[in-house]
Design a protein around this motif. Structure first.
Motif, PDB file in Angstrom:
ATOM      1  N   SER A   1       0.787  -1.240   0.000  1.00  0.00           N
ATOM      2  CA  SER A   1       0.000   0.000   0.000  1.00  0.00           C
ATOM      3  C   SER A   1       0.817   1.287   0.000  1.00  0.00           C
ATOM      4  O   SER A   1       0.393   2.283  -0.602  1.00  0.00           O
ATOM      5  CB  SER A   1      -0.964   0.008   1.184  1.00  0.00           C
TER       6      SER A   1
ATOM      7  N   THR B   1       1.918  -2.275   5.024  1.00  0.00           N
ATOM      8  CA  THR B   1       0.490  -2.315   4.719  1.00  0.00           C
ATOM      9  C   THR B   1       0.317  -3.052   3.397  1.00  0.00           C
ATOM     10  O   THR B   1       1.050  -2.790   2.436  1.00  0.00           O
ATOM     11  CB  THR B   1      -0.124  -0.910   4.598  1.00  0.00           C
TER      12      THR B   1
ATOM     13  N   PHE C   1      -2.487  -4.534   0.337  1.00  0.00           N
ATOM     14  CA  PHE C   1      -3.787  -4.344  -0.310  1.00  0.00           C
ATOM     15  C   PHE C   1      -4.075  -5.587  -1.144  1.00  0.00           C
ATOM     16  O   PHE C   1      -3.283  -5.936  -2.029  1.00  0.00           O
ATOM     17  CB  PHE C   1      -3.732  -3.093  -1.196  1.00  0.00           C
TER      18      PHE C   1
ATOM     19  N   HIS D   1      -7.147  -3.124   2.799  1.00  0.00           N
ATOM     20  CA  HIS D   1      -5.812  -2.867   3.331  1.00  0.00           C
ATOM     21  C   HIS D   1      -5.685  -3.445   4.740  1.00  0.00           C
ATOM     22  O   HIS D   1      -6.635  -3.377   5.536  1.00  0.00           O
ATOM     23  CB  HIS D   1      -5.537  -1.361   3.445  1.00  0.00           C
TER      24      HIS D   1
ATOM     25  N   ASP E   1      -2.786  -3.108   8.002  1.00  0.00           N
ATOM     26  CA  ASP E   1      -1.675  -2.218   8.369  1.00  0.00           C
ATOM     27  C   ASP E   1      -1.126  -2.601   9.743  1.00  0.00           C
ATOM     28  O   ASP E   1      -1.890  -2.756  10.709  1.00  0.00           O
ATOM     29  CB  ASP E   1      -2.211  -0.778   8.389  1.00  0.00           C
TER      30      ASP E   1
ATOM     31  N   PHE F   1      -7.211   3.123   2.630  1.00  0.00           N
ATOM     32  CA  PHE F   1      -5.980   3.102   3.409  1.00  0.00           C
ATOM     33  C   PHE F   1      -6.157   3.960   4.670  1.00  0.00           C
ATOM     34  O   PHE F   1      -5.782   3.563   5.783  1.00  0.00           O
ATOM     35  CB  PHE F   1      -4.846   3.635   2.526  1.00  0.00           C
TER      36      PHE F   1
END
Length: 409
Positions: free
Chosen positions: A200, A240, A242, A248, A250, A319
């Motif tokens: 990400s 992170t 995706f 997402h 993290d 995000f």
């Protein structure tokens, strides 16, 4: 002594204009609330002019080919260049006033993702702008509630978080003295490809790498480069991922590399405990703002401070989204936790003062006094009875301090 901008009398008790502070304008003062109310309409014209100037500067920057976050030119070189070249200062750093002893090196060229990897909207955008995030920020204040359909499907939110955990574990295993943070970026990048996920950070507002690596006095957003990690460094790796389902996940951890001194060990353990104690509060009915008080008390009990600039955030199909999760005492965060909320908590804890500054690479945030900073982060789900750490290790449903898990030699 300052003068009131309304009646021009000298003032002893300073009532600062909040709008000027919000816009980072030079402070202006009024002598009283009544004077502020009576003269605000005229004073507000200055805000409008300042806003027009700022927008014009931003537009000019875009015309010149750079978003406000775009790293400057003269910062990269081929990995086959000699070591002296690779370790030379980027052009922006020559003459720059650093707050601590850490110095940047050059970067490797940007690593590309295969076309087959599903990617977020900003991945191929020239300025790295996430327009879905911008629309969400403009039109939506609600905190999304995630249910089994979004969480548990084949490429759901749990999957994105599990992939993030696997990638961070792979990167953490590679840490040792002499390894470059660029090598950590390569490992993260390739681990993402192997798992069919997108890193990400890559091109998010033109961030040039697939992971953030924050060393010693770097609070967050450190850009991986050719500098070798030294014995005694503390290193945060922030991952992170995706996934193909559009979610997402993290997380981050701070590691001891080699022989870290007692202050460094205290700092890292304190950062861990700040997150640990905050997550113990996560359940339906908890005010988001109350996490900051618990973090503040945990940090200050060990003589540390809590950075106030950067905060946790909602995450999932975006995000960064609502809620905002500040980590400091007496914050004004809005919202009450409900089952189905998904967000990050990621307190940044400093050995010295809480204040930060940003290097001229437009990303790297460092402590203003050059002392070290540490951070841990999880993505969490509010359940009916408490919280589930979506980015936890498979055998670690609750956070338990184990120095061996974050020690590398």
């Amino acid at each position: 002594m300052s003068k009131c901008v309304g009646c021009h009398k000298e003032v002893e008790t300073k009532l600062a204009c909040p709008k000027c502070m919000q816009m980072s304008l030079p402070p202006t003062y009024f002598c009283s609330q009544d004077c502020f109310k009576a003269n605000y309409a005229a004073h507000n014209k200055l805000h409008k002019i300042a806003k027009q100037v700022m927008e014009a500067k931003a537009a000019q920057a875009l015309q010149n080919g750079g978003h406000r976050k775009t790293p400057p030119n003269g910062i990269s070189c081929d990995p086959n260049e000699d070591i002296k070249t690779r370790l030379s200062l980027p052009s922006w750093a020559r003459g720059f006033g650093f707050s601590g002893s850490l110095r940047p090196a050059l970067l490797s060229p940007k690593r590309e993702m295969p076309a087959s990897i599903c990617r977020p909207d900003y991945a191929d955008e020239s300025e790295g702008v996430s327009y879905t995030e911008q629309r969400d920020r403009a039109n939506n204040n609600a905190i999304r509630i995630y249910g089994p359909k979004e969480l548990d499907c084949e490429n759901g939110l749990r999957h994105a978080c599990a992939m993030g955990r696997e990638v961070l574990d792979a990167a953490g295993k590679a840490l040792r003295p002499g390894v470059t943070t660029d090598e950590i970026d390569r490992i993260v990048h390739e681990a993402c490809i192997e798992r069919d996920v997108y890193p990400s950070p890559l091109n998010y507002y033109n961030f040039p790498k697939s992971v953030c690596t924050s060393v010693n006095e770097v609070i967050c957003h450190g850009i991986p480069d050719y500098r070798e990690i030294q014995d005694g460094d503390i290193v945060n790796i922030d991952v992170t991922t995706f996934n193909r389902g559009g979610y997402h996940g993290d997380l981050n951890e701070t590691f001891f590399v080699g022989n870290v001194d007692e202050d460094g060990k205290k700092l890292v353990k304190t950062a861990f405990e700040c997150l640990q104690n905050a997550l113990a509060m996560v359940k339906p009915g908890t005010l988001y703002r109350d996490l900051g008080t618990k973090i503040h008390k945990t940090a200050t009990a060990q003589g540390c401070s809590v950075n106030r600039t950067y905060c946790g955030h909602g995450i999932g199909s975006l995000f960064h989204t609502a809620p905002n999760v500040p980590h400091y005492h007496k914050n004004k965060a809005k919202g009450i936790m409900k089952a189905g909320h998904v967000f990050t908590v990621e307190p940044m804890i400093n050995l010295g003062v809480q204040a930060d500054r940003t290097w001229d690479d437009n990303w790297t945030a460092v402590t203003s006094d050059g002392k070290r900073s540490s951070q841990f982060e999880h993505t969490v789900l509010v359940t009916e009875t408490g919280c589930e750490i979506l980015t936890a290790r498979s055998n670690e449903p609750v956070m338990v301090w184990n120095e061996d898990l974050v020690s590398r030699s």
